[in-house]
Write a protein that holds these residues in place. Structure first.
Motif, PDB file in Angstrom:
ATOM      1  N   GLN A  50       8.908  -3.704  -0.589  1.00 22.66           N
ATOM      2  CA  GLN A  50       8.201  -4.976  -0.764  1.00 22.66           C
ATOM      3  C   GLN A  50       7.524  -5.408   0.533  1.00 22.66           C
ATOM      4  OE1 GLN A  50      10.157  -7.773  -3.342  1.00 22.66           O
ATOM      5  NE2 GLN A  50       9.340  -9.511  -2.247  1.00 22.66           N
ATOM      6  N   THR A  95       4.365  -3.334   0.759  1.00 22.40           N
ATOM      7  CA  THR A  95       3.428  -3.654  -0.323  1.00 22.40           C
ATOM      8  C   THR A  95       2.707  -4.962  -0.032  1.00 22.40           C
ATOM      9  OG1 THR A  95       4.722  -2.474  -1.984  1.00 22.40           O
ATOM     10  CG2 THR A  95       3.233  -4.200  -2.776  1.00 22.40           C
ATOM     11  N   ILE A  96       3.472  -5.978   0.345  1.00 22.80           N
ATOM     12  CA  ILE A  96       2.866  -7.284   0.593  1.00 22.80           C
ATOM     13  C   ILE A  96       2.014  -7.259   1.851  1.00 22.80           C
ATOM     14  CG2 ILE A  96       3.357  -9.694   1.189  1.00 22.80           C
ATOM     15  CD1 ILE A  96       5.559  -9.762  -0.752  1.00 22.80           C
ATOM     16  N   ALA A 141      -1.298  -5.292   1.453  1.00 26.26           N
ATOM     17  CA  ALA A 141      -2.293  -6.025   0.660  1.00 26.26           C
ATOM     18  C   ALA A 141      -2.881  -7.181   1.474  1.00 26.26           C
ATOM     19  CB  ALA A 141      -1.666  -6.541  -0.627  1.00 26.26           C
ATOM     20  N   MET A 191      -1.275   6.383  -5.867  1.00 27.56           N
ATOM     21  CA  MET A 191      -0.269   6.348  -6.929  1.00 27.56           C
ATOM     22  C   MET A 191       1.031   5.733  -6.430  1.00 27.56           C
ATOM     23  SD  MET A 191       0.361   6.849 -10.038  1.00 27.56           S
ATOM     24  CE  MET A 191      -1.021   7.823 -10.639  1.00 27.56           C
ATOM     25  N   ASP A 247       1.443   3.613  -3.926  1.00 24.12           N
ATOM     26  CA  ASP A 247       1.247   2.179  -3.686  1.00 24.12           C
ATOM     27  C   ASP A 247       1.163   1.398  -4.997  1.00 24.12           C
ATOM     28  OD1 ASP A 247       1.210   2.676  -1.000  1.00 24.12           O
ATOM     29  OD2 ASP A 247      -0.975   2.584  -0.787  1.00 24.12           O
ATOM     30  N   GLY A 248       0.410   1.928  -5.940  1.00 21.13           N
ATOM     31  CA  GLY A 248       0.204   1.204  -7.195  1.00 21.13           C
ATOM     32  C   GLY A 248       1.475   1.113  -8.022  1.00 21.13           C
ATOM     33  N   LEU A 249       2.248   2.190  -8.047  1.00 22.87           N
ATOM     34  CA  LEU A 249       3.507   2.148  -8.799  1.00 22.87           C
ATOM     35  C   LEU A 249       4.469   1.127  -8.193  1.00 22.87           C
ATOM     36  CD1 LEU A 249       4.199   5.922  -9.582  1.00 22.87           C
ATOM     37  CD2 LEU A 249       3.532   4.123 -11.191  1.00 22.87           C
ATOM     38  N   VAL A 298       3.836  -1.770  -6.946  1.00 28.49           N
ATOM     39  CA  VAL A 298       3.561  -3.128  -7.435  1.00 28.49           C
ATOM     40  C   VAL A 298       4.196  -3.339  -8.810  1.00 28.49           C
ATOM     41  CG1 VAL A 298       1.780  -4.770  -8.112  1.00 28.49           C
ATOM     42  CG2 VAL A 298       1.412  -3.298  -6.129  1.00 28.49           C
ATOM     43  N   GLN A 299       3.940  -2.428  -9.725  1.00 30.38           N
ATOM     44  CA  GLN A 299       4.506  -2.589 -11.079  1.00 30.38           C
ATOM     45  C   GLN A 299       6.030  -2.534 -11.041  1.00 30.38           C
ATOM     46  OE1 GLN A 299       2.400  -0.515 -14.390  1.00 30.38           O
ATOM     47  NE2 GLN A 299       0.989   0.212 -12.827  1.00 30.38           N
ATOM     48  N   LEU A 359       8.056  -3.334  -8.454  1.00 34.47           N
ATOM     49  CA  LEU A 359       8.615  -4.536  -7.840  1.00 34.47           C
ATOM     50  C   LEU A 359       8.582  -5.715  -8.803  1.00 34.47           C
ATOM     51  CD1 LEU A 359       7.041  -4.200  -4.271  1.00 34.47           C
ATOM     52  CD2 LEU A 359       9.481  -4.111  -4.804  1.00 34.47           C
ATOM     53  N   LEU A 360       7.544  -5.775  -9.640  1.00 35.44           N
ATOM     54  CA  LEU A 360       7.476  -6.874 -10.607  1.00 35.44           C
ATOM     55  C   LEU A 360       8.517  -6.713 -11.706  1.00 35.44           C
ATOM     56  CD1 LEU A 360       3.614  -7.421 -11.010  1.00 35.44           C
ATOM     57  CD2 LEU A 360       5.268  -9.121 -10.246  1.00 35.44           C
ATOM     58  N   GLU A 361       8.750  -5.472 -12.146  1.00 32.55           N
ATOM     59  CA  GLU A 361       9.693  -5.251 -13.251  1.00 32.55           C
ATOM     60  C   GLU A 361      10.537  -4.014 -12.993  1.00 32.55           C
ATOM     61  OE1 GLU A 361       7.918  -6.344 -17.359  1.00 32.55           O
ATOM     62  OE2 GLU A 361       6.309  -5.462 -16.191  1.00 32.55           O
ATOM     63  N   ILE A 387      10.094  -0.440 -15.156  1.00 31.97           N
ATOM     64  CA  ILE A 387       9.257   0.622 -14.601  1.00 31.97           C
ATOM     65  C   ILE A 387      10.107   1.545 -13.736  1.00 31.97           C
ATOM     66  CG2 ILE A 387       7.308   1.104 -13.057  1.00 31.97           C
ATOM     67  CD1 ILE A 387       6.348  -0.199 -15.568  1.00 31.97           C
ATOM     68  N   THR A 433      -5.919  -8.010  -5.692  1.00 30.79           N
ATOM     69  CA  THR A 433      -5.053  -7.124  -4.904  1.00 30.79           C
ATOM     70  C   THR A 433      -4.068  -7.938  -4.076  1.00 30.79           C
ATOM     71  OG1 THR A 433      -6.707  -5.376  -4.774  1.00 30.79           O
ATOM     72  CG2 THR A 433      -5.022  -5.393  -3.061  1.00 30.79           C
ATOM     73  N   ALA A 448       0.059  -8.537  -5.089  1.00 28.08           N
ATOM     74  CA  ALA A 448       1.100  -8.107  -4.140  1.00 28.08           C
ATOM     75  C   ALA A 448       1.969  -9.291  -3.722  1.00 28.08           C
ATOM     76  CB  ALA A 448       0.455  -7.456  -2.919  1.00 28.08           C
ATOM     77  N   VAL A 501       4.795 -10.324  -6.257  1.00 25.71           N
ATOM     78  CA  VAL A 501       6.012  -9.557  -6.570  1.00 25.71           C
ATOM     79  C   VAL A 501       7.247 -10.331  -6.127  1.00 25.71           C
ATOM     80  CG1 VAL A 501       4.821  -7.348  -6.368  1.00 25.71           C
ATOM     81  CG2 VAL A 501       6.102  -8.231  -4.412  1.00 25.71           C
ATOM     82  N   ALA A 548      -1.659   2.008 -11.991  1.00 25.96           N
ATOM     83  CA  ALA A 548      -1.205   2.222 -10.622  1.00 25.96           C
ATOM     84  C   ALA A 548      -2.323   2.848  -9.782  1.00 25.96           C
ATOM     85  CB  ALA A 548       0.035   3.112 -10.607  1.00 25.96           C
ATOM     86  N   MET A 549      -3.016   3.807 -10.359  1.00 21.77           N
ATOM     87  CA  MET A 549      -4.093   4.463  -9.611  1.00 21.77           C
ATOM     88  C   MET A 549      -5.195   3.461  -9.264  1.00 21.77           C
ATOM     89  SD  MET A 549      -5.119   7.134  -8.145  1.00 21.77           S
ATOM     90  CE  MET A 549      -4.025   8.423  -8.726  1.00 21.77           C
ATOM     91  N   ASP A 566      -4.939   0.182  -8.934  1.00 19.68           N
ATOM     92  CA  ASP A 566      -4.431  -0.758  -7.925  1.00 19.68           C
ATOM     93  C   ASP A 566      -4.328  -0.114  -6.548  1.00 19.68           C
ATOM     94  OD1 ASP A 566      -4.204  -2.668  -9.865  1.00 19.68           O
ATOM     95  OD2 ASP A 566      -2.038  -2.463 -10.139  1.00 19.68           O
ATOM     96  N   GLY A 567      -3.791   1.091  -6.518  1.00 20.42           N
ATOM     97  CA  GLY A 567      -3.576   1.752  -5.235  1.00 20.42           C
ATOM     98  C   GLY A 567      -4.878   2.124  -4.548  1.00 20.42           C
TER      99      GLY A 567
END
Lengths: 204, 204
Positions: free
Chosen positions: A110, A113-114, A117, A170, A172-174, A176-177, A179-181, A185, B113, B117, B120, B169-170, B172-173
């Motif tokens: 996290q 990620t934060i 961004a 991939m 980085d994007g994964l 985000v999803q 961390l949210l859920e 995920i 973006t 982030a 989260v 994810a792709m 976003d990343g």
DNA sequence: GTCTATACCCTGATAGAC
DNA sequence: GTCTATCAGGGTATAGAC
């Protein structure tokens, strides 16, 4: 003068211990609220000292941020490097293992990620840091991927540079999803699906 | 009373025009500095009114954030929906076109973006919003992908849910890397490489 | 619907003692 | 190296006039 020497070493050790506690606390709050949202007072309290006490070690909030990033980046880069250069196992499997490891340290995930961004904004204090970080890490991974392509491990119909950018995106994007859920995920199994797409010789 | 009626309409139009200017200004500053970094005073000035003038339309900073998100989400979701349901062309080509379009609106990309982030963190005011947004959009895309798989457009050796998560994810990343170095990273052509990996019948 | 004035809290940072 | 005390400035939001 043995006393003096021991006293000096004790001082230095205390300083290191304080810095370490501050960094840990800063990671926690930067991860929760980003750079701009985190408060020096909270970090100081969590580290067990006053605000001026903190500022003795890091003269400003920006210095503290850079301290955190350099410290964590050093450790994480080393881990990535070790992963990339791992002998004997498939390169993409080693990378998947890294993603699995990341699932055990949500706070650090996290944090990056934060901050990554936030840092896309040119006026963010870590803007240059993250540009340099991506450049550096992409360079290293591109080398490893080119080798894996020559070894026939990874499909060679795409340039190594392209695969590198896709793999980082991939990851980085994964994040985000995930961390949210986190319950919904599974970062690692999704990344494994991506990795399988890139292995040489895969047919549908 | 034609005067009264016209006067009322003029008032309403002015309100709408003010709200629109505020939303535009808020997008600019939320995109540049995130939610926590953006200042109401800056947004108000950019919208051409005072701070209390702004607060007349959005009673708090959080209300303003939600106003921006709902407004932009409405427009962007519609565009995504239209893309997903586009007839006649390959599904993945339509999605690539969406990424191409995103390259023309860096401010909006940066807005989502950074806010995604930031969100989260469970304590962020948009936390629930982004959870719901991803759930909603993944649902829609999964439907479209399942159809495209049945039509033989997309490889069917992976579940549609998996492909959906990977594609989001792709996107976003890639945005992070592109926002950091727009000259160096071509979001659209990298995404096209990913799309090609997912088309049915691709061989290396 | 928009303004001026202002309350009031928070925040990063400094001064100076111990 | 760490503290208490404190500052200057910025931050959201309100009161009340127009």
């Amino acid at each position: 003068m043995p006393e003096l020497k021991r006293s000096r070493r004790t001082q230095a050790e205390r300083t290191r211990a304080s810095r370490e506690k501050i960094i840990q606390a800063a990671i926690e709050f930067f991860a929760r609220q980003g750079f701009r949202g985190a408060k020096m007072a909270d970090i100081a309290r969590a580290a067990g000292l006053s605000e001026p006490g903190l500022l003795h070690h890091f003269p400003s909030k920006t210095h503290l941020l850079m301290g955190v990033l350099e410290e964590r980046d050093r450790i994480d880069s080393e881990r990535l490097r070790a992963t990339l250069q791992q002998e004997g196992s498939h390169f993409l499997d080693a990378l998947t293992k890294l993603v699995e490891h990341n699932e055990t340290v949500p706070g650090l995930v996290q944090l990056f990620t934060i901050l990554a961004a936030e840092s896309v904004s040119a006026e963010h204090p870590a803007h240059e840091f993250f540009i340099g970080r991506y450049q550096r890490e992409r360079e290293h991974m591109t080398e490893s991927i080119a080798q894996a392509q020559q070894a026939g491990e990874i499909r060679a119909d795409l340039p190594a540079e392209t695969l590198t950018a896709l793999l980082f995106a991939m990851m980085d994007g994964l994040q985000v999803q995930w961390l949210l859920e986190p319950e919904k995920i599974s970062m690692a199994s999704l990344f494994r699906a991506m990795a399988d797409l890139l292995k040489a010789g895969i047919r549908e």
